[in-house]
Structures are given as C-alpha cells and as structure tokens.
Design a protein around this motif. Structure first.
Motif, PDB file in Angstrom:
ATOM      1  N   ALA A  60       1.044  37.674  53.442  1.00 55.89           N
ATOM      2  CA  ALA A  60       1.911  36.769  54.402  1.00 55.89           C
ATOM      3  C   ALA A  60       3.215  37.403  54.346  1.00 55.89           C
ATOM      4  O   ALA A  60       3.829  37.558  53.241  1.00 55.89           O
TER       5      ALA A  60
ATOM      6  N   THR B  64       6.298  33.884  57.946  1.00 56.93           N
ATOM      7  CA  THR B  64       6.452  32.207  57.788  1.00 56.93           C
ATOM      8  C   THR B  64       6.067  32.367  56.159  1.00 56.93           C
ATOM      9  O   THR B  64       6.289  30.871  55.615  1.00 56.93           O
TER      10      THR B  64
ATOM     11  N   ALA C 202       3.456  32.306  54.840  1.00 56.16           N
ATOM     12  CA  ALA C 202       2.126  31.418  54.675  1.00 56.16           C
ATOM     13  C   ALA C 202       0.974  32.148  55.190  1.00 56.16           C
ATOM     14  O   ALA C 202       1.114  32.735  56.620  1.00 56.16           O
ATOM     15  N   THR C 203      -0.237  31.835  54.977  1.00 54.22           N
ATOM     16  CA  THR C 203      -1.337  32.218  55.613  1.00 54.22           C
ATOM     17  C   THR C 203      -2.228  31.278  56.498  1.00 54.22           C
ATOM     18  O   THR C 203      -3.240  31.308  56.840  1.00 54.22           O
ATOM     19  N   SER C 204      -1.350  29.948  56.544  1.00 47.59           N
ATOM     20  CA  SER C 204      -2.248  28.793  57.434  1.00 47.59           C
ATOM     21  C   SER C 204      -0.958  28.344  58.283  1.00 47.59           C
ATOM     22  O   SER C 204       0.206  28.331  57.731  1.00 47.59           O
ATOM     23  N   ALA C 205      -1.357  27.612  59.303  1.00 50.08           N
ATOM     24  CA  ALA C 205      -0.392  26.999  60.136  1.00 50.08           C
ATOM     25  C   ALA C 205       0.235  25.804  59.474  1.00 50.08           C
ATOM     26  O   ALA C 205       1.423  25.630  59.350  1.00 50.08           O
ATOM     27  N   SER C 206      -0.404  24.854  58.433  1.00 49.83           N
ATOM     28  CA  SER C 206       0.017  23.852  57.988  1.00 49.83           C
ATOM     29  C   SER C 206       1.105  24.368  57.007  1.00 49.83           C
ATOM     30  O   SER C 206       2.204  23.981  56.800  1.00 49.83           O
ATOM     31  N   THR C 207       0.734  25.397  56.280  1.00 51.64           N
ATOM     32  CA  THR C 207       1.505  25.991  54.958  1.00 51.64           C
ATOM     33  C   THR C 207       2.919  26.547  55.796  1.00 51.64           C
ATOM     34  O   THR C 207       3.933  26.383  55.478  1.00 51.64           O
ATOM     35  N   ALA C 208       2.633  27.325  56.856  1.00 58.28           N
ATOM     36  CA  ALA C 208       3.791  27.810  57.755  1.00 58.28           C
ATOM     37  C   ALA C 208       4.623  26.734  58.172  1.00 58.28           C
ATOM     38  O   ALA C 208       5.930  27.101  58.007  1.00 58.28           O
ATOM     39  N   ARG C 209       4.010  25.610  58.685  1.00 58.06           N
ATOM     40  CA  ARG C 209       4.965  24.647  59.160  1.00 58.06           C
ATOM     41  C   ARG C 209       5.911  24.090  57.946  1.00 58.06           C
ATOM     42  O   ARG C 209       7.135  23.689  58.126  1.00 58.06           O
TER      43      ARG C 209
ATOM     44  N   THR D 244       5.050  18.703  62.872  1.00 61.60           N
ATOM     45  CA  THR D 244       3.588  18.856  63.162  1.00 61.60           C
ATOM     46  C   THR D 244       3.595  18.210  64.712  1.00 61.60           C
ATOM     47  O   THR D 244       4.486  17.478  65.049  1.00 61.60           O
TER      48      THR D 244
END
Length: 399
Positions: A45, A53, A55-62, A69
């Motif tokens: 990441a 970001t 992060a390795t996922s969209a939720s973690t990135a947001r 969201t």
C-alpha cells in the motif's frame, strides 16, 4: 531475504550501499536487495505522503483519507444543476431539489434577532412595540383602544357590540337592524312599533298590543294618530279576528255569520254523478239509464238506474232472415199444426221452422219440422183448412 524499506515520513529512500560506483563492478547482493525492496514497495500500500491511500481496500482507503462513503443523498445532490440565487432543499428522504433564494431573503436570513428581522420586513418601530406586547390587553393599551372613550371617529365593529345593553333610550339608524336570533322583545304598557313611510302621501302604520288584542293600525289623515276602522284586530281571549271591522271567517264562526263553508260538500246519490265541495259551481248529473225491456228491473247503481216495465210488452223484431229462431217477447207467427190432438186457446206448443217451405212455421208433428224457435209459445186462436185437413194457429212468444 526481504529487506525492510527505509521510509522517513512515508518517503522511500534506497538502502545505503546500493548505489553503483564508477569503474567498479556492481555487487549482486546489494543490487538484488534493492530490486527486492522496490518490488515489495510497488506491491505494498502506497503511503498518503507518496500519493497513495495507505490502504489495500476501498473502505480502509476512505477511512485513511477521511472520505465520505457513497450515499443516495450525495447522489441526489450531485445531480442538481445550481445557479445564482438558488438553494438546496429536500423533497423526500435522501432527495434534493433547488429553489430560489433571493437577495432580499438572504438579508432576512442573516438577521440575528427578531427585531432585526422585523426591521428588514419594513415593520415600523410602533408596530414592533405592538407585536412585542405579551397579550391582547397590552396591545389594546399600546393602540389606545382599551377604552371606548378613546374612540373618536369611525364605525364601531360589529364584534364590539355584543352582550346585553340596557342604557339605550333612543336608537336612531339610517340602515337596517339585523339579528340572527329568533326573537326581538318590546316590553311595556301597550307596546307598539311604528312604520313611517317618507313617501309623499303615504300612510303611517303601527303594530300594537293592547291587553289581549293585537292590532295593525293606520293613520290615513296624517294626524299622527291612528284612526278607524283598524286594518286588523285579533282578539286573543275570544279567538275572533276583524279585517277593517268585518269579522274574519273561520271554521268556528261561519255558521254564526250565515256563511256556508267551502269545505261543505254536495254528495251525488245513487244514479247521480257530480257534486263536490263548494269552492266552485257544482252540477249533479242523472246517469243515462239503459233501455226498458221485459227483463229490466227496478235498480240503481252509482252512476245509472233502470226501471221494471210493470207488464210484458211486445217487442218488434227487425229480422229479415227466414231462418231466425229467436224472437222478442210478444212476437206473433202463424203455425201449421199436424196431428190428431187439438190446441186450446192460450195453450202452449213448440213452434218449428219448416224445412221444406220458408213461408210458414209448423209444430213438432209436422213432417217438415226443422229447428225449434226459442222460448215458450201460446196459441191465440186458430182454424181448419178443410181442403188440406191442416189447422193454422196464431202463436205468440210469452217467455
């Protein structure tokens, strides 16, 4: 082995000893370690400071970026077309639209107090004082309407004239007096109301109560007092009434006044039609009777009548046929009689049509006897025909 990449504040720096030296052979161990670190960094990441970001996922990135969201409300807002002097408002759950927000409205919205808002709306300081009053009594005091003595001009509103008033001695008005109640009471000795018609030459009238009597009075001469005869006088104690001094006809007094009431009726008896009450001229009509015959009787119906003849009358036959067998009572024929028996005067015998000769009638013993005549026939006399050995009799139908 994998080497941890040195990063300071999320910024990548190659490990020491990995840079090549001119005219020196590149050592494989440091070089491969650098390549491994770069590969691991490319697959890991990327930190926010390096444009990633973290992060390795969209939720973690947001979460890392502090981003909102996806939401239906945001989608609705993003689809709006905005322009100057418009504002966003909701039309339903998570649904938005725009509406006008004028510069004047914004000057009202930026007011921090009610007084400032009233000033923006153009409300005078005096009216702000009225609006600031805690109750209606305080407002009337501010307006100077808390006492009838403060009213110097204008018309008193209908709503202010209510309740019971007993201090009025004379009430004068140029308009009409209207009430939604069901009674106006005038009390006093011999109470009355006067109706003055200002038309030239018109009479004045009164309605008046005197003891048990009610009157409509009139001044025909312009003297200011009523004269006689009174247009109407109703006596409550005697239940009598007078119209211009003539007693009014009622159900209770028409007999004493010698008047026949319209309700009284003339009834048509049996055999008559017509009649009715006396509200109009009435005619009694004798029902048309039927013709008198030997069979009629004395009788009467609701619309007609008949009479008994009182004797047996001869009726005239109008037949023209030689084969007629039914004749009226009293009819006479000549009969040719055969057979050894004699026929006494006024004796009875059947009469038949001759089947061979249409010119005469015969008895049953005659060889040409055909159809018998109806009824009972009596001999009224007869004689012999010596040449033909035949007797002839005059026969009359009696029944």
């Amino acid at each position: 082995m994998e080497v941890t990449l040195p990063r300071t504040g999320g910024i990548y720096s190659p490990p020491a000893g990995t840079k090549g030296v001119p005219n020196t052979t590149i050592q494989s161990v440091p070089y491969n370690a650098l390549i491994d670190d770069l590969t691991a960094d490319a697959n890991a990441a990327r930190p926010i400071t390096a444009g990633g970001t973290g992060a390795t996922s969209a939720s973690t990135a947001r979460a890392a970026l502090g981003a909102q969201t996806a939401h239906a409300a945001l989608t609705s807002i993003s689809g709006l077309t905005t322009s100057a002097d418009r504002m966003i408002y909701t039309t339903a759950a998570d649904a938005y639209a725009t509406t006008a927000l004028t510069p004047y409205a914004r000057t009202l919205l930026d007011d921090t107090t009610a007084a400032a808002a009233l000033t923006t709306l153009g409300i005078s300081g005096f009216m702000q004082t009225v609006l600031d009053d805690a109750d209606a009594a305080a407002a009337r005091a501010t307006l100077g309407t808390n006492s009838a003595s403060n009213l110097t001009t204008g018309t008193l509103p209908n709503a202010r004239v209510s309740g019971a008033y007993d201090g009025i001695t004379t009430l004068t008005t140029s308009g009409k007096i209207t009430t939604t109640g069901n009674e106006i009471e005038i009390s006093g000795g011999n109470p009355r109301t006067k109706y003055t018609d200002t038309t030239t030459g018109a009479y004045d009238f009164w309605t008046s109560v005197d003891s048990q009597n009610f009157y409509i009075l009139v001044d025909r001469t312009g003297s200011g007092t009523w004269d006689t005869p009174h247009p109407l006088q109703l006596e409550g104690d005697t239940s009598r009434g007078f119209l211009f001094a003539s007693e009014i006809l009622t159900v209770g007094n028409y007999d004493s006044l010698g008047v026949t009431p319209e309700a009284r009726t003339i009834t048509a008896g049996n055999g008559l039609t017509g009649g009715g009450d006396l509200s109009a001229n009435r005619t009694l009509t004798l029902g048309m009777p039927s013709s008198i015959t030997n069979s009629t009787a004395n009788s009467v119906t609701s619309t007609s009548h008949t009479h008994a003849l009182g004797f047996i009358a001869a009726e005239v036959s109008t037949t023209t046929s030689a084969s007629t067998t039914s004749f009226p009572l009293g009819h006479i024929v000549c009969m040719r009689k055969s057979g050894g028996s004699t026929l006494s005067r006024n004796g009875t015998e059947g009469v038949f049509i001759s089947s061979t000769d249409s010119s005469f009638y015969v008895n049953a013993d005659h060889g040409s006897a055909g159809t018998q005549l109806s009824g009972t026939w009596r001999s009224r006399g007869g004689g012999d025909d010596a040449a033909s050995s035949t007797d002839f009799f005059i026969m009359q139908r009696v029944a």
